[in-house]
Motif scaffolding. Structure first.
Motif, PDB file in Angstrom:
ATOM      1  N   MET A   1       0.832  -1.214   0.000  1.00  0.00           N
ATOM      2  CA  MET A   1       0.000   0.000   0.000  1.00  0.00           C
ATOM      3  C   MET A   1       0.867   1.265   0.000  1.00  0.00           C
ATOM      4  N   GLY A   2       1.994   1.197   0.756  1.00  0.00           N
ATOM      5  CA  GLY A   2       2.899   2.333   0.786  1.00  0.00           C
ATOM      6  C   GLY A   2       3.475   2.649  -0.573  1.00  0.00           C
ATOM      7  N   ASP A   3       3.831   1.616  -1.344  1.00  0.00           N
ATOM      8  CA  ASP A   3       4.371   1.819  -2.689  1.00  0.00           C
ATOM      9  C   ASP A   3       3.329   2.441  -3.609  1.00  0.00           C
ATOM     10  N   VAL A   4       2.075   1.992  -3.485  1.00  0.00           N
ATOM     11  CA  VAL A   4       1.004   2.536  -4.324  1.00  0.00           C
ATOM     12  C   VAL A   4       0.831   4.025  -4.044  1.00  0.00           C
ATOM     13  N   LYS A   5       0.837   4.396  -2.772  1.00  0.00           N
ATOM     14  CA  LYS A   5       0.714   5.808  -2.415  1.00  0.00           C
ATOM     15  C   LYS A   5       1.886   6.609  -2.966  1.00  0.00           C
ATOM     16  N   ALA A   6       3.085   6.033  -2.890  1.00  0.00           N
ATOM     17  CA  ALA A   6       4.267   6.729  -3.397  1.00  0.00           C
ATOM     18  C   ALA A   6       4.190   6.913  -4.908  1.00  0.00           C
ATOM     19  N   ILE A   7       3.733   5.884  -5.608  1.00  0.00           N
ATOM     20  CA  ILE A   7       3.582   5.963  -7.065  1.00  0.00           C
ATOM     21  C   ILE A   7       2.601   7.077  -7.438  1.00  0.00           C
ATOM     22  N   CYS A   8       1.456   7.103  -6.755  1.00  0.00           N
ATOM     23  CA  CYS A   8       0.451   8.138  -7.021  1.00  0.00           C
ATOM     24  C   CYS A   8       0.985   9.522  -6.672  1.00  0.00           C
ATOM     25  N   LEU A  12       1.256  12.710  -9.207  1.00  0.00           N
ATOM     26  CA  LEU A  12       0.570  13.968  -8.910  1.00  0.00           C
ATOM     27  C   LEU A  12       1.568  15.122  -8.769  1.00  0.00           C
ATOM     28  N   TYR A  13       2.737  14.833  -8.242  1.00  0.00           N
ATOM     29  CA  TYR A  13       3.771  15.860  -8.103  1.00  0.00           C
ATOM     30  C   TYR A  13       4.180  16.391  -9.479  1.00  0.00           C
ATOM     31  N   ASN A  14       4.354  15.484 -10.436  1.00  0.00           N
ATOM     32  CA  ASN A  14       4.703  15.904 -11.797  1.00  0.00           C
ATOM     33  C   ASN A  14       3.579  16.716 -12.437  1.00  0.00           C
ATOM     34  N   LEU A  15       2.343  16.325 -12.163  1.00  0.00           N
ATOM     35  CA  LEU A  15       1.205  17.066 -12.715  1.00  0.00           C
ATOM     36  C   LEU A  15       1.108  18.466 -12.119  1.00  0.00           C
ATOM     37  N   LEU A 106       5.511   6.486 -15.040  1.00  0.00           N
ATOM     38  CA  LEU A 106       4.627   5.820 -16.002  1.00  0.00           C
ATOM     39  C   LEU A 106       3.181   6.230 -15.769  1.00  0.00           C
ATOM     40  N   LEU A 107       2.768   6.251 -14.497  1.00  0.00           N
ATOM     41  CA  LEU A 107       1.402   6.678 -14.180  1.00  0.00           C
ATOM     42  C   LEU A 107       1.194   8.127 -14.586  1.00  0.00           C
ATOM     43  N   TYR A 108       2.182   8.957 -14.345  1.00  0.00           N
ATOM     44  CA  TYR A 108       2.093  10.369 -14.751  1.00  0.00           C
ATOM     45  C   TYR A 108       1.886  10.493 -16.260  1.00  0.00           C
ATOM     46  N   MET A 109       2.671   9.741 -17.047  1.00  0.00           N
ATOM     47  CA  MET A 109       2.555   9.839 -18.507  1.00  0.00           C
ATOM     48  C   MET A 109       1.194   9.360 -18.994  1.00  0.00           C
ATOM     49  N   LEU A 110       0.649   8.327 -18.340  1.00  0.00           N
ATOM     50  CA  LEU A 110      -0.673   7.836 -18.715  1.00  0.00           C
ATOM     51  C   LEU A 110      -1.747   8.866 -18.384  1.00  0.00           C
ATOM     52  N   ILE A 111      -1.701   9.423 -17.168  1.00  0.00           N
ATOM     53  CA  ILE A 111      -2.686  10.427 -16.767  1.00  0.00           C
ATOM     54  C   ILE A 111      -2.566  11.679 -17.630  1.00  0.00           C
ATOM     55  N   ALA A 112      -1.337  12.102 -17.890  1.00  0.00           N
ATOM     56  CA  ALA A 112      -1.119  13.299 -18.705  1.00  0.00           C
ATOM     57  C   ALA A 112      -1.657  13.109 -20.116  1.00  0.00           C
ATOM     58  N   SER A 113      -1.475  11.916 -20.677  1.00  0.00           N
ATOM     59  CA  SER A 113      -2.019  11.621 -22.012  1.00  0.00           C
ATOM     60  C   SER A 113      -3.538  11.712 -22.011  1.00  0.00           C
TER      61      SER A 113
END
Length: 283
Positions: A1-8, A12-15, A106-113
């Motif tokens: 769960m900690g890793d998932v929060k860190a990934i998100c 969000l930081y990049n966004l 990777l999540l950032y690039m997907l959300i940004a797209s």
């Protein structure tokens, strides 16, 4: 769960950094001005004909070679600073770990797209207001454009393809076109990430440019090349729906997209594990 929060959190930081980056505003202004230029004649036609248009223009816009080139250029500009390693990133990488940091990007690039093409979609609708009507059918105006040569006569350069009009329902066309655009943009972003990480920032931009201009070459030469041109797959006109053309089928396209997403995702993760962290100046 900690890793998932860190990934998100990394995504969000990049966004959040978009708010202070002039390049992001320039990209969205550029797209808005382009959409205004190609949609204004449609608005004028609606005024003259006293008919409203349904909000399903997006699949036709993304079936135009020039529109694909210019709108996807926005994706290349959006991710030209990949792998996003600025002065604050080494500290984030040290705290989160390289794998988590790569997954966050990777999540950032997907959300940004998704955000980028959601903006294109909503802008294409907003620029046609107040001459809109809502229906589950294509509507009279799009039907007229698709089944006659009225659009070119009115200096409307959006290609209202009869192939799209005849093969898809409006909702299906919108969903397939939008999802293909987001996923192809994600693939271009990951490719730029991998190349910029392993070589130089110029290499990723060059690869993106080659992909964009390759779709122009493919569109104007041999249909069979479409199977080897991912950017062309955003066009519903370039998808075989009944097995009678050399265009790739939707199954072929989605299989290829999934394969490329998996491969490039792995390369993104492995690239950051094998490389030294070099701080890059923000673009």
């Amino acid at each position: 769960m900690g890793d998932v929060k860190a990934i998100c959190a990394i995504a969000l930081y990049n966004l959040r950094k978009w708010a202070i980056n002039p390049r992001i505003y320039l990209i969205f202004v550029m797209v808005t001005l382009y959409l205004h230029s190609i949609l204004s004649p449609i608005r004028n036609f609606c005024v003259q004909a006293s008919h409203n248009i349904t909000p399903y223009v997006f699949p036709f816009i993304m079936s135009h070679t020039n529109s694909i080139l210019l709108i996807m250029l926005g994706i290349a500009l959006l991710f030209c600073d990949a792998p996003f390693i600025e002065i604050d990133q080494p500290y984030i990488i040290m705290r989160s770990g390289r794998t988590v940091w790569a997954l966050g990007n990777l999540l950032y690039m997907l959300i940004a797209s998704f955000i980028y093409f959601f903006f294109v979609l909503t802008c294409s609708i907003a620029l046609l207001s107040p001459y809109l009507e809502f229906s589950l059918d294509w509507g009279r105006v799009i039907g007229t454009f698709a089944q006659s040569n009225v659009a070119p006569q009115q200096n409307i350069f959006v290609p209202f393809s009869f192939t799209i009009y005849n093969a898809y329902t409006p909702i299906a066309a919108l969903l397939i076109s939008f999802s293909n655009c987001c996923l192809i943009a994600f693939i271009v972003a990951m490719l730029m990430f991998v190349l910029n990480m392993n070589y130089s920032r110029f290499s990723g931009i060059l690869a993106a440019a080659i992909l964009l201009f390759w779709q122009v070459v493919v569109t104007n030469t041999w249909t069979g090349f479409t199977k080897f041109s991912p950017v062309t797959w955003v066009s519903l006109s370039s998808i075989d729906t009944n097995g009678s053309t050399l265009y790739p089928s939707l199954l072929y396209i989605h299989t290829a997209i999934v394969s490329m997403v998996i491969l490039l995702s792995l390369l993104c993760v492995f690239s950051i594990k094998k490389r030294d962290i070099d701080i890059l100046k923000s673009v």
